[in-house]
Design an enzyme around this catalytic site. Structure first.
Site, PDB file in Angstrom:
ATOM      1  N   ASP A   1      18.167  45.362  -6.944  1.00 18.20           N
ATOM      2  CA  ASP A   1      18.189  46.754  -7.359  1.00 18.20           C
ATOM      3  C   ASP A   1      18.133  46.821  -8.883  1.00 18.20           C
ATOM      4  OD1 ASP A   1      21.730  47.262  -6.484  1.00 18.20           O
ATOM      5  OD2 ASP A   1      20.776  45.893  -7.881  1.00 18.20           O
TER       6      ASP A   1
ATOM      7  N   TYR B   1      18.959  47.220 -12.853  1.00 16.95           N
ATOM      8  CA  TYR B   1      20.136  46.860 -13.633  1.00 16.95           C
ATOM      9  C   TYR B   1      21.054  48.076 -13.761  1.00 16.95           C
ATOM     10  CZ  TYR B   1      17.462  42.709 -14.970  1.00 16.95           C
ATOM     11  OH  TYR B   1      16.734  41.542 -14.936  1.00 16.95           O
TER      12      TYR B   1
ATOM     13  N   PHE C   1      13.497  42.593 -12.170  1.00  9.39           N
ATOM     14  CA  PHE C   1      13.834  41.586 -13.175  1.00  9.39           C
ATOM     15  C   PHE C   1      13.509  42.020 -14.601  1.00  9.39           C
ATOM     16  CE2 PHE C   1      13.318  39.103  -9.268  1.00  9.39           C
ATOM     17  CZ  PHE C   1      14.519  38.425  -9.232  1.00  9.39           C
TER      18      PHE C   1
ATOM     19  N   HIS D   1      17.384  31.526  -6.043  1.00 10.47           N
ATOM     20  CA  HIS D   1      17.321  32.638  -6.990  1.00 10.47           C
ATOM     21  C   HIS D   1      17.482  32.101  -8.417  1.00 10.47           C
ATOM     22  CE1 HIS D   1      18.508  36.432  -8.954  1.00 10.47           C
ATOM     23  NE2 HIS D   1      17.917  37.028  -7.939  1.00 10.47           N
TER      24      HIS D   1
END
Length: 222
Positions: free
Chosen positions: A60, A62, A73, A180
């Site tokens: 989701d 920031y 990102f 990740h």
């Protein structure tokens, strides 16, 4: 249009915008949310279906005001790199020898990289708070629409992304699944995975232009 939010024309006929968006937009109207009306559909605005070539899925936006710009990102150009993006850039440098000058990934999106989050809204300081609102249905519909245009390269970092898009990649797609890039997991398979050169090799084999990963919006304008 709801609350002054324009639905991206190229994606407007997706079932989500008829069935789910009215309810989500009503809930958003009562909240001070991020990344805000102007950027909530930035990934879809910058990458129409016919241009999509690569899919990168985040969780989701920031939750710090001023950081998110609507792309997975990615952050606004003046924002210091978040920890996961630092690791992404470290891998970029090891893989292709360069990285963008700041954290704005808009130039990736303009080259056909769908930078989707599985939830497109969040409240300040409350990561994941809108995760069960139904945004996931939009994500799957977007990917399916893009797949109708051409084979796609999927870069799926971490179990969340892999689960969210489970069953969608086809035999003709490229699928890169690793840990990740978070500092908690990057050394368990993300670092050293070289996803960027692997995607470009695949695109070249298909006769397509590779992605110029090392540029950002700022660099592209210079």
């Amino acid at each position: 249009m709801a609350q002054g939010i324009a639905i991206p024309p190229a994606w407007a006929d997706l079932p989500f915008f008829r069935k789910d968006w009215p309810g989500i937009s009503e809930r958003l109207a009562d909240q001070d949310w991020l990344p805000g009306p102007a950027r909530v559909f930035a990934a879809l605005d910058l990458t129409p279906p016919q241009a999509a070539r690569v899919v990168i899925l985040g969780q989701d936006p920031y939750p710090t005001p001023g950081h998110a710009n609507g792309l997975a990102f990615s952050v606004t150009p003046e924002t210091a790199l978040p920890r996961s993006l630092k690791n992404i850039y470290a891998e970029l440098r090891d893989d292709i020898g360069a990285a963008p000058p700041n954290g704005d990934l808009s130039h990736w999106a303009r080259q056909g990289v769908l930078l989707l989050n599985s939830s497109l809204s969040v409240l300040p300081g409350q990561a994941g708070v809108h995760a069960k609102w139904g945004w996931d249905r939009l994500v799957r519909q977007v990917v399916e629409r893009a797949q109708a245009q051409r084979p796609l390269a999927f870069i799926l970092w971490g179990g969340h992304a892999q689960k969210a898009l489970a069953g969608l990649p086809r035999d003709g797609d490229l699928v890169i699944e690793t840990a990740h890039p978070s500092p908690l997991s990057a050394r368990r398979g993300f670092l050293g995975s070289r996803p960027f050169s692997r995607v470009n090799d695949w695109l070249r084999e298909r006769g397509e232009m590779p992605v110029d990963w090392a540029l950002s919006e700022q660099a592209a304008a210079e």
